[in-house]
Design a protein around this motif. Structure first.
Motif, PDB file in Angstrom:
ATOM      1  N   GLN A 192       0.862  -1.254  -0.129  1.00  0.00           N
ATOM      2  CA  GLN A 192       0.315  -0.184  -0.008  1.00  0.00           C
ATOM      3  C   GLN A 192       0.604   1.314   0.228  1.00  0.00           C
ATOM      4  N   GLU A 193       2.448   0.669   1.197  1.00  0.00           N
ATOM      5  CA  GLU A 193       3.047   2.658   0.946  1.00  0.00           C
ATOM      6  C   GLU A 193       3.395   2.885   0.015  1.00  0.00           C
ATOM      7  N   VAL A 194       3.607   2.030  -1.974  1.00  0.00           N
ATOM      8  CA  VAL A 194       4.869   1.597  -2.985  1.00  0.00           C
ATOM      9  C   VAL A 194       3.669   2.169  -3.518  1.00  0.00           C
ATOM     10  N   ALA A 195       2.122   1.476  -3.505  1.00  0.00           N
ATOM     11  CA  ALA A 195       0.844   2.062  -4.943  1.00  0.00           C
ATOM     12  C   ALA A 195       0.793   3.801  -4.263  1.00  0.00           C
ATOM     13  N   GLU A 196       0.577   4.307  -3.486  1.00  0.00           N
ATOM     14  CA  GLU A 196       0.600   5.562  -2.723  1.00  0.00           C
ATOM     15  C   GLU A 196       1.925   6.105  -3.561  1.00  0.00           C
ATOM     16  N   GLU A 197       2.603   6.154  -3.426  1.00  0.00           N
ATOM     17  CA  GLU A 197       3.658   7.295  -3.653  1.00  0.00           C
ATOM     18  C   GLU A 197       4.035   6.794  -5.579  1.00  0.00           C
ATOM     19  N   LEU A 198       3.154   6.340  -5.854  1.00  0.00           N
ATOM     20  CA  LEU A 198       3.253   5.701  -7.846  1.00  0.00           C
ATOM     21  C   LEU A 198       2.327   7.009  -8.648  1.00  0.00           C
ATOM     22  N   PRO A 199       2.970   7.088  -9.322  1.00  0.00           N
ATOM     23  CA  PRO A 199       2.105   8.274  -9.984  1.00  0.00           C
ATOM     24  C   PRO A 199       0.806   8.211 -10.335  1.00  0.00           C
ATOM     25  N   ASP A 200      -0.251   8.783 -10.260  1.00  0.00           N
ATOM     26  CA  ASP A 200      -1.620   8.359 -11.130  1.00  0.00           C
ATOM     27  C   ASP A 200      -1.780   7.167 -12.401  1.00  0.00           C
ATOM     28  N   ASP A 201      -0.850   7.972 -13.189  1.00  0.00           N
ATOM     29  CA  ASP A 201      -0.451   7.317 -14.452  1.00  0.00           C
ATOM     30  C   ASP A 201      -0.864   5.445 -14.380  1.00  0.00           C
ATOM     31  N   ARG A 202       0.835   5.284 -13.938  1.00  0.00           N
ATOM     32  CA  ARG A 202       1.432   4.378 -12.775  1.00  0.00           C
ATOM     33  C   ARG A 202       1.197   3.435 -12.740  1.00  0.00           C
ATOM     34  N   LEU A 203       0.655   4.292 -11.110  1.00  0.00           N
ATOM     35  CA  LEU A 203      -0.860   3.184 -10.674  1.00  0.00           C
ATOM     36  C   LEU A 203      -2.048   2.481 -11.412  1.00  0.00           C
ATOM     37  N   ALA A 204      -2.330   3.204 -12.058  1.00  0.00           N
ATOM     38  CA  ALA A 204      -3.622   2.829 -12.812  1.00  0.00           C
ATOM     39  C   ALA A 204      -3.125   1.438 -14.175  1.00  0.00           C
ATOM     40  N   ASP A 205      -2.188   1.638 -14.703  1.00  0.00           N
ATOM     41  CA  ASP A 205      -1.568   1.094 -15.655  1.00  0.00           C
ATOM     42  C   ASP A 205      -0.519  -0.532 -14.276  1.00  0.00           C
ATOM     43  N   VAL A 206      -0.890  -0.415 -13.545  1.00  0.00           N
ATOM     44  CA  VAL A 206      -0.427  -1.335 -12.293  1.00  0.00           C
ATOM     45  C   VAL A 206      -2.129  -2.091 -12.502  1.00  0.00           C
ATOM     46  N   LEU A 207      -3.295  -1.652 -11.399  1.00  0.00           N
ATOM     47  CA  LEU A 207      -3.637  -1.952 -11.125  1.00  0.00           C
ATOM     48  C   LEU A 207      -4.531  -2.896 -12.186  1.00  0.00           C
ATOM     49  N   GLU A 208      -4.435  -2.332 -13.702  1.00  0.00           N
ATOM     50  CA  GLU A 208      -5.335  -2.743 -14.834  1.00  0.00           C
ATOM     51  C   GLU A 208      -4.557  -4.685 -15.027  1.00  0.00           C
ATOM     52  N   GLU A 209      -2.902  -4.816 -14.152  1.00  0.00           N
ATOM     53  CA  GLU A 209      -2.378  -6.235 -14.139  1.00  0.00           C
ATOM     54  C   GLU A 209      -2.939  -6.820 -12.766  1.00  0.00           C
ATOM     55  N   MET A 210      -3.348  -7.070 -11.728  1.00  0.00           N
ATOM     56  CA  MET A 210      -4.264  -7.868 -10.729  1.00  0.00           C
ATOM     57  C   MET A 210      -4.778  -8.106 -10.174  1.00  0.00           C
ATOM     58  N   PRO A 211      -5.188  -8.613 -10.343  1.00  0.00           N
ATOM     59  CA  PRO A 211      -6.920  -9.255  -9.448  1.00  0.00           C
ATOM     60  C   PRO A 211      -7.520  -8.723  -9.379  1.00  0.00           C
ATOM     61  N   GLU A 212      -8.852  -8.430  -9.401  1.00  0.00           N
ATOM     62  CA  GLU A 212      -9.622  -7.569  -9.117  1.00  0.00           C
ATOM     63  C   GLU A 212      -9.142  -7.252  -8.002  1.00  0.00           C
ATOM     64  N   ALA A 213      -9.709  -8.352  -6.966  1.00  0.00           N
ATOM     65  CA  ALA A 213     -10.020  -8.701  -5.345  1.00  0.00           C
ATOM     66  C   ALA A 213      -8.663  -7.375  -4.841  1.00  0.00           C
ATOM     67  N   ASP A 214      -7.148  -7.690  -5.398  1.00  0.00           N
ATOM     68  CA  ASP A 214      -6.360  -7.223  -5.183  1.00  0.00           C
ATOM     69  C   ASP A 214      -6.341  -5.236  -5.473  1.00  0.00           C
ATOM     70  N   GLN A 215      -7.096  -5.360  -6.654  1.00  0.00           N
ATOM     71  CA  GLN A 215      -7.179  -4.237  -6.773  1.00  0.00           C
ATOM     72  C   GLN A 215      -7.857  -3.212  -5.908  1.00  0.00           C
ATOM     73  N   VAL A 216      -9.217  -3.249  -6.118  1.00  0.00           N
ATOM     74  CA  VAL A 216     -10.628  -3.394  -4.774  1.00  0.00           C
ATOM     75  C   VAL A 216      -9.209  -2.815  -3.338  1.00  0.00           C
ATOM     76  N   ASP A 217      -8.272  -4.284  -3.081  1.00  0.00           N
ATOM     77  CA  ASP A 217      -7.602  -3.651  -1.117  1.00  0.00           C
ATOM     78  C   ASP A 217      -6.817  -2.862  -1.567  1.00  0.00           C
ATOM     79  N   ILE A 218      -6.673  -2.386  -2.345  1.00  0.00           N
ATOM     80  CA  ILE A 218      -5.303  -1.376  -3.081  1.00  0.00           C
ATOM     81  C   ILE A 218      -6.296   0.633  -2.722  1.00  0.00           C
ATOM     82  N   LEU A 219      -7.395   0.233  -4.021  1.00  0.00           N
ATOM     83  CA  LEU A 219      -8.135   1.399  -3.841  1.00  0.00           C
ATOM     84  C   LEU A 219      -8.737   1.763  -2.738  1.00  0.00           C
ATOM     85  N   ALA A 220      -9.427   0.816  -1.882  1.00  0.00           N
ATOM     86  CA  ALA A 220      -9.949   1.114  -0.524  1.00  0.00           C
ATOM     87  C   ALA A 220      -8.579   1.619   0.037  1.00  0.00           C
ATOM     88  N   GLY A 221      -7.339   1.555  -0.186  1.00  0.00           N
ATOM     89  CA  GLY A 221      -6.270   1.972   0.757  1.00  0.00           C
ATOM     90  C   GLY A 221      -6.613   3.923   0.398  1.00  0.00           C
TER      91      GLY A 221
END
Length: 442
Positions: A192-221
């Motif tokens: 979560q710490e790394v996700a919060e530090e990533l630029p918006d566009d980079r985090l968006a690209d990474v989330l697109e490659e993750m399982p939806e459950a993990d996407q939801v967890d990161i977005l919740a934080g």
């Protein structure tokens, strides 16, 4: 050993070979364990082998480190790596930590870690490359220094999050899918710490490659404003899939915070069932007029941020040229554009044999069309024959693959799934709706 001291950040991505010179994989991290009074001891490497599986390689099986490559004995346990209690990943967890100098001269941040061979097969942390805090000037850069482990002690203020900037810099060259796998291997808090530090566009690209459950967890934080900004940068179909997994109230709130144009595309996609062409499509294909030239079409597909599947063809319509467009005329494949002079009109190069699908066409039918005609995308039209989007091959693969496709099942399980896929394409069983997942043990 060909080298007795190496810096860990330089090992990231280095190729790993067996004694015969065959490539085994590439280094993703170094694993250490802390000791009471002595510097941390290196226990092994985390190596990514083909299939993006992370495995553990004991440092005792490493025979050479040098020249940007690592040689092993060739004996590697192929079980998926799982971090155990007391083990610390240098790149993922140590870089970015704060340390305090034992002489009382202040604090610094760890930017790299040097490990040194003490005797054959025995490595430990030797030096730290650290940087002191910046000076008063906004253009100043903190002073750097090499220190031994015994000259400093780790320090963190109560409630202070561990810096993730150095980890992000180390992984800056990774592709989104590789960075997604790397984040999924991290402890939840660090992820979560790394996700919060990533630029918006980079985090968006990474989330697109993750399982939806993990996407939801990161977005919740993330805060609502930040979450909305990240969703703005995601492909509309991926953003729609993610919002569909959220509680209805938060999903609607995030849609209200998103840019109106992006939110409109997402709402449009959410109106279709997940097992239809409308639910799979993206609303951002390349759209041109019939009078556009080959040179103009090629210029559009050269955009560096364009996914390859979307760049495989351009859609030709009557005005307007934003979905839903004017009447859909057809598509022009990029290979055909390469065969004609730059001034040729695209309207004369339309593929007359390809019929579009409607938004309510089943995902199974779309997959059969793509397979039958060797296509990477198929256009989607509404009841008025206006272009509303395209379904690309990656959208269909995401749909067809089982939830746990990232966990790399064994050959027997793959055979079972191949049989299921064959039954699916003949229409004898329904297609299960699912996306990505990741798990495994070492």
């Amino acid at each position: 050993m060909s080298a007795t001291r190496v810096f860990v950040a330089r090992l990231a991505g280095c190729a790993v070979f067996d004694p015969n010179g065959d490539r085994v994989g590439k280094v993703r991290d170094v694993l250490v364990v802390y000791r009471k009074s002595d510097p941390p001891r290196v226990v092994g490497l985390i190596v990514e082998i083909p299939g993006k599986r992370r495995v553990f390689v004991s440092i005792g099986r490493v025979t050479s480190i040098g020249g940007g490559q690592i040689i092993t004995t060739g004996l590697i346990n192929l079980r998926r790596f799982e971090q155990r209690g007391g083990e610390v990943r240098v790149i993922a967890e140590m870089l970015g930590r704060k340390v305090r100098f034992n002489d009382g001269s202040g604090t610094a941040t760890i930017e790299d870690v040097a490990i040194e061979e003490q005797e054959p097969g025995e490595w430990e942390v030797d030096q730290l490359f650290v940087r002191r805090p910046k000076g008063a000037s906004p253009f100043s850069k903190g002073q750097s220094a090499y220190v031994t482990w015994r000259e400093v002690r780790e320090h963190a203020a109560v409630g202070e999050a561990q810096s993730a900037e150095q980890l992000i810099a180390t992984y800056s060259e990774l592709k989104p899918a590789d960075l997604a796998n790397t984040l999924l291997d991290l402890p939840a808090q660090r992820r979560q710490e790394v996700a919060e530090e990533l630029p918006d566009d980079r985090l968006a690209d990474v989330l697109e490659e993750m399982p939806e459950a993990d996407q939801v967890d990161i977005l919740a934080g993330l805060g609502d404003d930040r979450a909305a900004d990240v969703l703005d940068h995601m492909q509309p179909d991926d953003a729609a899939d993610l919002i569909a997994q959220l509680p209805e109230e938060r999903g609607e709130h995030l849609l209200e915070l998103m840019e109106p144009e992006e939110a409109e595309d997402v709402r449009f996609l959410l109106s279709y069932g997940p097992d239809t062409a409308g639910g799979l499509m993206t609303t951002e294909p390349i759209i041109v007029s019939a009078d556009a030239t080959v040179a103009e079409g090629l210029a559009l597909i050269r955009r560096h941020d364009l996914p390859p599947a979307l760049g495989a063809a351009v859609c030709v319509t009557l005005p307007p040229y934003e979905p839903p467009t004017g009447r859909f005329l057809g598509i022009v494949h990029f290979q055909r554009m390469l065969r004609y002079p730059p001034h040729e009109r695209l309207g004369t190069l339309i593929d007359q044999g390809l019929e579009p699908v409607t938004a309510d066409t089943s995902a199974a039918e779309v997959s059969r069309i793509l397979a039958s005609y060797d296509l990477v995308s198929v256009p989607v039209v509404d009841e008025k024959h206006r272009l509303v989007g395209v379904v690309t091959i990656d959208d269909v693969l995401d749909y067809l693959l089982p939830d746990d496709w990232r966990s790399h099942p064994d050959e027997q399980e793959l055979a079972k799934r191949s049989t299921a896929r064959a039954q699916l394409t003949t229409g004898s069983i329904p297609i299960p709706y699912g996306r990505r997942g990741a798990d495994g043990t070492r």
